[in-house]
Scaffold this motif. Structure first.
Motif, PDB file in Angstrom:
ATOM      1  N   LYS A   6       0.819  -1.217   0.000  1.00  0.00           N
ATOM      2  CA  LYS A   6       0.000   0.000   0.000  1.00  0.00           C
ATOM      3  C   LYS A   6       0.854   1.270   0.000  1.00  0.00           C
ATOM      4  N   ASP A   7       1.869   1.336   0.879  1.00  0.00           N
ATOM      5  CA  ASP A   7       2.706   2.534   0.962  1.00  0.00           C
ATOM      6  C   ASP A   7       3.485   2.761  -0.331  1.00  0.00           C
ATOM      7  N   LEU A   8       4.047   1.698  -0.872  1.00  0.00           N
ATOM      8  CA  LEU A   8       4.827   1.824  -2.105  1.00  0.00           C
ATOM      9  C   LEU A   8       3.940   2.253  -3.275  1.00  0.00           C
ATOM     10  N   THR A   9       2.783   1.630  -3.425  1.00  0.00           N
ATOM     11  CA  THR A   9       1.901   2.030  -4.532  1.00  0.00           C
ATOM     12  C   THR A   9       1.432   3.471  -4.348  1.00  0.00           C
ATOM     13  N   GLY A  10       1.253   3.902  -3.111  1.00  0.00           N
ATOM     14  CA  GLY A  10       0.903   5.299  -2.854  1.00  0.00           C
ATOM     15  C   GLY A  10       2.010   6.247  -3.290  1.00  0.00           C
ATOM     16  N   ARG A  11       3.247   5.883  -3.000  1.00  0.00           N
ATOM     17  CA  ARG A  11       4.394   6.701  -3.419  1.00  0.00           C
ATOM     18  C   ARG A  11       4.500   6.742  -4.943  1.00  0.00           C
ATOM     19  N   ILE A  12       4.282   5.605  -5.591  1.00  0.00           N
ATOM     20  CA  ILE A  12       4.341   5.544  -7.060  1.00  0.00           C
ATOM     21  C   ILE A  12       3.264   6.439  -7.666  1.00  0.00           C
ATOM     22  N   LEU A  13       2.065   6.383  -7.106  1.00  0.00           N
ATOM     23  CA  LEU A  13       0.976   7.219  -7.623  1.00  0.00           C
ATOM     24  C   LEU A  13       1.247   8.697  -7.366  1.00  0.00           C
ATOM     25  N   GLY A  14       1.913   9.014  -6.257  1.00  0.00           N
ATOM     26  CA  GLY A  14       2.317  10.397  -6.001  1.00  0.00           C
ATOM     27  C   GLY A  14       3.276  10.893  -7.083  1.00  0.00           C
ATOM     28  N   VAL A  15       4.211  10.036  -7.486  1.00  0.00           N
ATOM     29  CA  VAL A  15       5.132  10.358  -8.582  1.00  0.00           C
ATOM     30  C   VAL A  15       4.340  10.593  -9.869  1.00  0.00           C
ATOM     31  N   ALA A  16       3.387   9.705 -10.155  1.00  0.00           N
ATOM     32  CA  ALA A  16       2.569   9.839 -11.369  1.00  0.00           C
ATOM     33  C   ALA A  16       1.784  11.158 -11.364  1.00  0.00           C
ATOM     34  N   MET A  17       1.249  11.517 -10.207  1.00  0.00           N
ATOM     35  CA  MET A  17       0.496  12.776 -10.112  1.00  0.00           C
ATOM     36  C   MET A  17       1.393  13.978 -10.374  1.00  0.00           C
ATOM     37  N   GLU A  18       2.608  13.930  -9.856  1.00  0.00           N
ATOM     38  CA  GLU A  18       3.552  15.031 -10.092  1.00  0.00           C
ATOM     39  C   GLU A  18       3.898  15.144 -11.576  1.00  0.00           C
ATOM     40  N   VAL A  19       4.150  14.020 -12.222  1.00  0.00           N
ATOM     41  CA  VAL A  19       4.458  14.029 -13.654  1.00  0.00           C
ATOM     42  C   VAL A  19       3.272  14.573 -14.443  1.00  0.00           C
ATOM     43  N   ASN A  43      12.760  10.973  -6.100  1.00  0.00           N
ATOM     44  CA  ASN A  43      12.118  10.489  -4.875  1.00  0.00           C
ATOM     45  C   ASN A  43      12.834   9.282  -4.264  1.00  0.00           C
ATOM     46  N   ARG A  44      13.989   8.954  -4.821  1.00  0.00           N
ATOM     47  CA  ARG A  44      14.808   7.841  -4.325  1.00  0.00           C
ATOM     48  C   ARG A  44      14.028   6.524  -4.261  1.00  0.00           C
ATOM     49  N   ILE A  45      13.274   6.277  -5.318  1.00  0.00           N
ATOM     50  CA  ILE A  45      12.523   5.022  -5.453  1.00  0.00           C
ATOM     51  C   ILE A  45      13.234   4.202  -6.522  1.00  0.00           C
ATOM     52  N   PRO A  65      10.498 -11.493 -26.050  1.00  0.00           N
ATOM     53  CA  PRO A  65      10.217 -11.360 -24.619  1.00  0.00           C
ATOM     54  C   PRO A  65       9.013 -10.462 -24.365  1.00  0.00           C
ATOM     55  N   TYR A  66       8.511 -10.525 -23.156  1.00  0.00           N
ATOM     56  CA  TYR A  66       7.480  -9.617 -22.675  1.00  0.00           C
ATOM     57  C   TYR A  66       8.216  -8.543 -21.901  1.00  0.00           C
ATOM     58  N   ILE A  67       7.946  -7.279 -22.173  1.00  0.00           N
ATOM     59  CA  ILE A  67       8.737  -6.204 -21.581  1.00  0.00           C
ATOM     60  C   ILE A  67       7.827  -5.195 -20.866  1.00  0.00           C
ATOM     61  N   PRO A  68       7.701  -5.338 -19.551  1.00  0.00           N
ATOM     62  CA  PRO A  68       6.922  -4.339 -18.807  1.00  0.00           C
ATOM     63  C   PRO A  68       7.675  -3.001 -18.760  1.00  0.00           C
ATOM     64  N   ASP A  69       6.944  -1.901 -18.652  1.00  0.00           N
ATOM     65  CA  ASP A  69       7.577  -0.581 -18.622  1.00  0.00           C
ATOM     66  C   ASP A  69       8.547  -0.458 -17.454  1.00  0.00           C
ATOM     67  N   LEU A  70       8.058  -0.732 -16.244  1.00  0.00           N
ATOM     68  CA  LEU A  70       8.885  -0.573 -15.048  1.00  0.00           C
ATOM     69  C   LEU A  70       8.549  -1.628 -14.009  1.00  0.00           C
ATOM     70  N   ILE A  71       9.565  -2.003 -13.257  1.00  0.00           N
ATOM     71  CA  ILE A  71       9.360  -2.796 -12.045  1.00  0.00           C
ATOM     72  C   ILE A  71       9.959  -1.963 -10.918  1.00  0.00           C
ATOM     73  N   VAL A  72       9.128  -1.585  -9.969  1.00  0.00           N
ATOM     74  CA  VAL A  72       9.539  -0.685  -8.899  1.00  0.00           C
ATOM     75  C   VAL A  72       9.839  -1.487  -7.637  1.00  0.00           C
ATOM     76  N   GLU A  73      11.051  -1.299  -7.158  1.00  0.00           N
ATOM     77  CA  GLU A  73      11.558  -1.949  -5.947  1.00  0.00           C
ATOM     78  C   GLU A  73      11.346  -3.463  -5.949  1.00  0.00           C
ATOM     79  N   GLY A  74      11.257  -4.048  -7.138  1.00  0.00           N
ATOM     80  CA  GLY A  74      11.076  -5.490  -7.257  1.00  0.00           C
ATOM     81  C   GLY A  74       9.729  -5.978  -6.770  1.00  0.00           C
ATOM     82  N   LYS A  75       8.794  -5.051  -6.530  1.00  0.00           N
ATOM     83  CA  LYS A  75       7.517  -5.400  -5.906  1.00  0.00           C
ATOM     84  C   LYS A  75       6.279  -5.015  -6.703  1.00  0.00           C
ATOM     85  N   VAL A  76       6.410  -4.028  -7.591  1.00  0.00           N
ATOM     86  CA  VAL A  76       5.237  -3.516  -8.313  1.00  0.00           C
ATOM     87  C   VAL A  76       5.590  -3.333  -9.787  1.00  0.00           C
ATOM     88  N   VAL A  77       4.786  -3.922 -10.663  1.00  0.00           N
ATOM     89  CA  VAL A  77       4.923  -3.699 -12.102  1.00  0.00           C
ATOM     90  C   VAL A  77       4.108  -2.456 -12.443  1.00  0.00           C
TER      91      VAL A  77
END
Length: 136
Positions: A6-19, A43-45, A65-77
């Motif tokens: 939950k905390d990590l996805t919240g931080r990721i969405l905060g980054v998305a909102m800023e962009v 944001n040091r993520i 291969p299948y290529i996702p855009d990003l994998i964040v902290e090895g926990k969220v695609v």
């Protein structure tokens, strides 16, 4: 029940909102991704961008291969989009990313609209498919 990462996805969405706030809507996915990656760094993520994942089919490994855009902290695609709206196709693609990477949480982030649109998907053990033997 607490949301997984939950905390990590919240931080990721905060980054998305800023962009989205800085760039606005209407840019191609590649530009949004470059800005998103820069904002993650600010944001040091930690993240990995465009990492290819091999796909097994019956007794072979497919060349493409299948290529996702990003994998964040090895926990969220994270799948970044610039589409009219997040629909069934985008959701199906994310579920495939989660199965291939074995990462349980995915975020689809759509920068195309006036407001940022996002969808969080979780792959449960019950819905996971053994990608090496799809019949199981």
């Amino acid at each position: 029940m607490e949301l997984l990462y939950k905390d990590l996805t919240g931080r990721i969405l905060g980054v998305a909102m800023e962009v989205h706030r800085e760039l606005g809507c209407g840019f191609l996915e590649a530009l949004s991704q470059e800005a998103f990656e820069h904002e993650l760094k600010l944001n040091r993520i930690s993240f990995v961008s465009q990492k290819p994942h091999r796909v097994a089919y019956k007794d072979i490994v497919l060349r493409h291969p299948y290529i996702p855009d990003l994998i964040v902290e090895g926990k969220v695609v994270v799948d970044l989009k610039a589409v009219r709206e997040i629909g069934a196709i985008e959701e199906a693609q994310m579920i495939s990313y989660l199965k291939i990477t074995t990462i349980p949480v995915g975020l689809i982030v759509n920068f195309a609209g006036r407001s940022l649109e996002w969808k969080r998907l979780v792959l449960s053990e019950a819905s996971a498919v053994d990608m090496k033997n799809p019949r199981n």
